[in-house]
Every structure is written in C-alpha cells, then in structure tokens.
Write a protein that holds these residues in place. Structure first.
Motif, PDB file in Angstrom:
ATOM      1  N   LEU A  48      44.959  11.330  38.748  1.00  0.00           N
ATOM      2  CA  LEU A  48      44.569  10.978  37.387  1.00  0.00           C
ATOM      3  C   LEU A  48      44.387  12.192  36.490  1.00  0.00           C
ATOM      4  O   LEU A  48      44.396  12.067  35.262  1.00  0.00           O
ATOM      5  CB  LEU A  48      43.273  10.155  37.408  1.00  0.00           C
ATOM      6  CG  LEU A  48      43.389   8.739  37.973  1.00  0.00           C
ATOM      7  CD1 LEU A  48      42.020   8.094  38.076  1.00  0.00           C
ATOM      8  CD2 LEU A  48      44.308   7.881  37.113  1.00  0.00           C
ATOM      9  N   SER A  49      44.246  13.362  37.088  1.00  0.00           N
ATOM     10  CA  SER A  49      44.010  14.570  36.289  1.00  0.00           C
ATOM     11  C   SER A  49      45.280  15.384  36.051  1.00  0.00           C
ATOM     12  O   SER A  49      45.231  16.373  35.321  1.00  0.00           O
ATOM     13  CB  SER A  49      42.961  15.461  36.974  1.00  0.00           C
ATOM     14  OG  SER A  49      43.441  15.926  38.222  1.00  0.00           O
ATOM     15  N   SER A  50      46.412  14.947  36.628  1.00  0.00           N
ATOM     16  CA  SER A  50      47.623  15.754  36.508  1.00  0.00           C
ATOM     17  C   SER A  50      48.866  14.886  36.604  1.00  0.00           C
ATOM     18  O   SER A  50      49.042  14.137  37.577  1.00  0.00           O
ATOM     19  CB  SER A  50      47.650  16.813  37.621  1.00  0.00           C
ATOM     20  OG  SER A  50      48.929  17.392  37.752  1.00  0.00           O
ATOM     21  N   ASP A  51      49.759  15.009  35.608  1.00  0.00           N
ATOM     22  CA  ASP A  51      51.036  14.295  35.672  1.00  0.00           C
ATOM     23  C   ASP A  51      51.859  14.759  36.862  1.00  0.00           C
ATOM     24  O   ASP A  51      52.540  13.960  37.518  1.00  0.00           O
ATOM     25  CB  ASP A  51      51.831  14.525  34.385  1.00  0.00           C
ATOM     26  CG  ASP A  51      51.251  13.751  33.208  1.00  0.00           C
ATOM     27  OD1 ASP A  51      50.734  12.637  33.421  1.00  0.00           O
ATOM     28  OD2 ASP A  51      51.308  14.262  32.080  1.00  0.00           O
ATOM     29  N   PHE A  52      51.813  16.057  37.146  1.00  0.00           N
ATOM     30  CA  PHE A  52      52.587  16.601  38.264  1.00  0.00           C
ATOM     31  C   PHE A  52      52.120  16.005  39.592  1.00  0.00           C
ATOM     32  O   PHE A  52      52.927  15.545  40.404  1.00  0.00           O
ATOM     33  CB  PHE A  52      52.456  18.125  38.303  1.00  0.00           C
ATOM     34  CG  PHE A  52      53.114  18.746  39.500  1.00  0.00           C
ATOM     35  CD1 PHE A  52      54.488  18.936  39.541  1.00  0.00           C
ATOM     36  CD2 PHE A  52      52.359  19.140  40.603  1.00  0.00           C
ATOM     37  CE1 PHE A  52      55.102  19.504  40.657  1.00  0.00           C
ATOM     38  CE2 PHE A  52      52.954  19.707  41.713  1.00  0.00           C
ATOM     39  CZ  PHE A  52      54.333  19.891  41.747  1.00  0.00           C
ATOM     40  N   VAL A  53      50.806  16.001  39.814  1.00  0.00           N
ATOM     41  CA  VAL A  53      50.265  15.451  41.060  1.00  0.00           C
ATOM     42  C   VAL A  53      50.547  13.957  41.133  1.00  0.00           C
ATOM     43  O   VAL A  53      50.879  13.428  42.207  1.00  0.00           O
ATOM     44  CB  VAL A  53      48.755  15.727  41.175  1.00  0.00           C
ATOM     45  CG1 VAL A  53      48.175  15.064  42.422  1.00  0.00           C
ATOM     46  CG2 VAL A  53      48.492  17.227  41.202  1.00  0.00           C
ATOM     47  N   TRP A  54      50.424  13.269  40.014  1.00  0.00           N
ATOM     48  CA  TRP A  54      50.733  11.841  39.983  1.00  0.00           C
ATOM     49  C   TRP A  54      52.169  11.592  40.446  1.00  0.00           C
ATOM     50  O   TRP A  54      52.430  10.746  41.313  1.00  0.00           O
ATOM     51  CB  TRP A  54      50.524  11.284  38.580  1.00  0.00           C
ATOM     52  CG  TRP A  54      50.888   9.828  38.448  1.00  0.00           C
ATOM     53  CD1 TRP A  54      52.144   9.296  38.325  1.00  0.00           C
ATOM     54  CD2 TRP A  54      49.985   8.715  38.468  1.00  0.00           C
ATOM     55  NE1 TRP A  54      52.083   7.932  38.251  1.00  0.00           N
ATOM     56  CE2 TRP A  54      50.773   7.541  38.339  1.00  0.00           C
ATOM     57  CE3 TRP A  54      48.605   8.596  38.559  1.00  0.00           C
ATOM     58  CZ2 TRP A  54      50.216   6.281  38.312  1.00  0.00           C
ATOM     59  CZ3 TRP A  54      48.037   7.324  38.531  1.00  0.00           C
ATOM     60  CH2 TRP A  54      48.834   6.187  38.413  1.00  0.00           C
ATOM     61  N   GLU A  55      53.115  12.315  39.864  1.00  0.00           N
ATOM     62  CA  GLU A  55      54.521  12.077  40.173  1.00  0.00           C
ATOM     63  C   GLU A  55      54.852  12.428  41.620  1.00  0.00           C
ATOM     64  O   GLU A  55      55.573  11.680  42.300  1.00  0.00           O
ATOM     65  CB  GLU A  55      55.398  12.865  39.205  1.00  0.00           C
ATOM     66  CG  GLU A  55      55.351  12.320  37.779  1.00  0.00           C
ATOM     67  CD  GLU A  55      56.180  13.133  36.810  1.00  0.00           C
ATOM     68  OE1 GLU A  55      56.901  14.050  37.273  1.00  0.00           O
ATOM     69  OE2 GLU A  55      56.105  12.857  35.600  1.00  0.00           O
TER      70      GLU A  55
END
Length: 214
Positions: A151-158
């Motif tokens: 939830l805190s990072s688009d990169f980690v989400w993807e």
C-alpha cells in the motif's frame, strides 16, 4: 466487460437466486442441509428461511460492495485503470456463489453427490480468475494483496501482485490435481495452497519494500 453490462449481469444473477429461492421455498423441509464436511457429506443444518436465502442476501451485499468500492477508494483512479478486470472478477464471484446455491438446492431436493468434488473445480476456476485479476490490478485500498508495504509503494504492489497472480494460477492447478485423490485429501489441496500464497506474498512484499531502501 463494461461497468454497465456488469451492473446488469450482477443484478440479474441476484434477482435469479431470490426468485429461484422463493419458488423452491414451499417445497423444502423445515430444516435444510447447509454445511458439508471434507468427505463431501452433510454435517450441518439450519432453518429453511436462512438455509434458502442466506446466500442470496450475501450476494446482494456483495453487489453493494462492488458498487461502493470504486466510489470511496482514495485511489479510485487506479481501480479505473483495471476496471474491466475488476468487473469480470465480481461477475465470476457471483457465478461462483450461484453455483454453490444450485448445489445446495439440488442436495436438498434429494440429488446426492460428493459436495467436495463438486465444488473444487469451481474453486480452482476462482483461483485462476483471481490470479489474472491480481496481475492486472493497481494499488488501491480494498482489492488485492494489501500489506503495509504494497500500500505504500506502486513498485512493491506491482512486484507482489505479479508473484501473487502466478501463485494463484498455480494454486488452481494444484486444486484440480487434488481431484485425483480421496475427498478428505482433495480439500487440503484446494485450501492449503491459498493459505501459503497469503503467507508467501506477505513476506515477499516486505523484502521488496526493503529493496527500495526503506
């Protein structure tokens, strides 16, 4: 699937289960089978009203959730970017519950079958659809693998959802493989992989977060 078509489809499915339930209601006994064990045998009953209408009420609530999430999510624009997949997922969820509703009614009308073997193929399809949808999803607060790090990072989400999508598809294959085994074991093959996916993706999202230098 467009949002308008999805709305119509979901409402039609909800209306169908209520209508079928109302037609079936007078023909059923006062207590109906409502729970099956891992061997696919009945081990629980409930009163006729909730035995018939509990799933339709749940499905109506799910429709409300489907409508509300894109309106209240602070990242609603991200949901809009994969809205077709989001819509398709909710349609499949409703079809999944329609299938369970049909199995329950069939059993209570005297049709006998192994409930575990009947439901596992639908569970496998649900896992696969979940895998496809996760792989296309963008960061939001309601749908997906929601950890503090995704939830805190688009990169980690993807990265996490790319892995999660593949693992859910693998879980679908494992669940289907369980059909070759006795039903007590088959249900383990259908449930344990998904639990492991939840654990693995949570841990993975943490380490991807650490890679970003946090």
């Amino acid at each position: 699937m467009t949002t308008r078509l999805t709305n119509i489809t979901l409402l039609a499915i909800v209306a169908l289960v209520f209508i079928v339930g109302a037609l079936a209601y007078p023909l059923l006994p006062d207590r109906v089978a409502s729970h099956w064990n891992a061997a696919g045998e009945v081990n629980g009953y409930m009163g006729k009203f909730w035995g018939v209408f509990l799933l339709p009420v749940i499905m109506l609530g799910m429709f409300a959730i489907y409508i509300v999430i894109p309106k209240i999510d602070p990242l609603k624009n991200n949901i809009g970017s994969f809205r077709n997949y989001y819509n398709g997922f909710w349609v499949f969820i409703s079809l999944f519950f329609l299938y369970i509703f049909s199995l329950s009614l069939a059993w209570n009308f005297g049709v006998r079958f192994n409930f575990t073997f009947a439901i596992i193929p639908a569970m496998a399809m649900l896992y696969y659809v979940m895998g496809v949808t996760l792989g296309k999803s963008k960061r939001n607060w309601f749908f997906g693998i929601r950890t503090p790090w995704t939830l805190s990072s688009d990169f980690v989400w993807e990265k996490t959802h790319e892995l999660g999508g593949k693992l859910f598809k693998l879980s679908a294959l494992i669940a289907l493989g369980g059909l070759l085994l006795p039903s007590n074991t088959a249900i383990i093959f259908a449930i344990v992989p998904v639990v492991l996916v939840a654990i693995i993706t949570t841990i993975y999202s943490y380490f991807e977060h650490k890679k970003e230098g946090h």
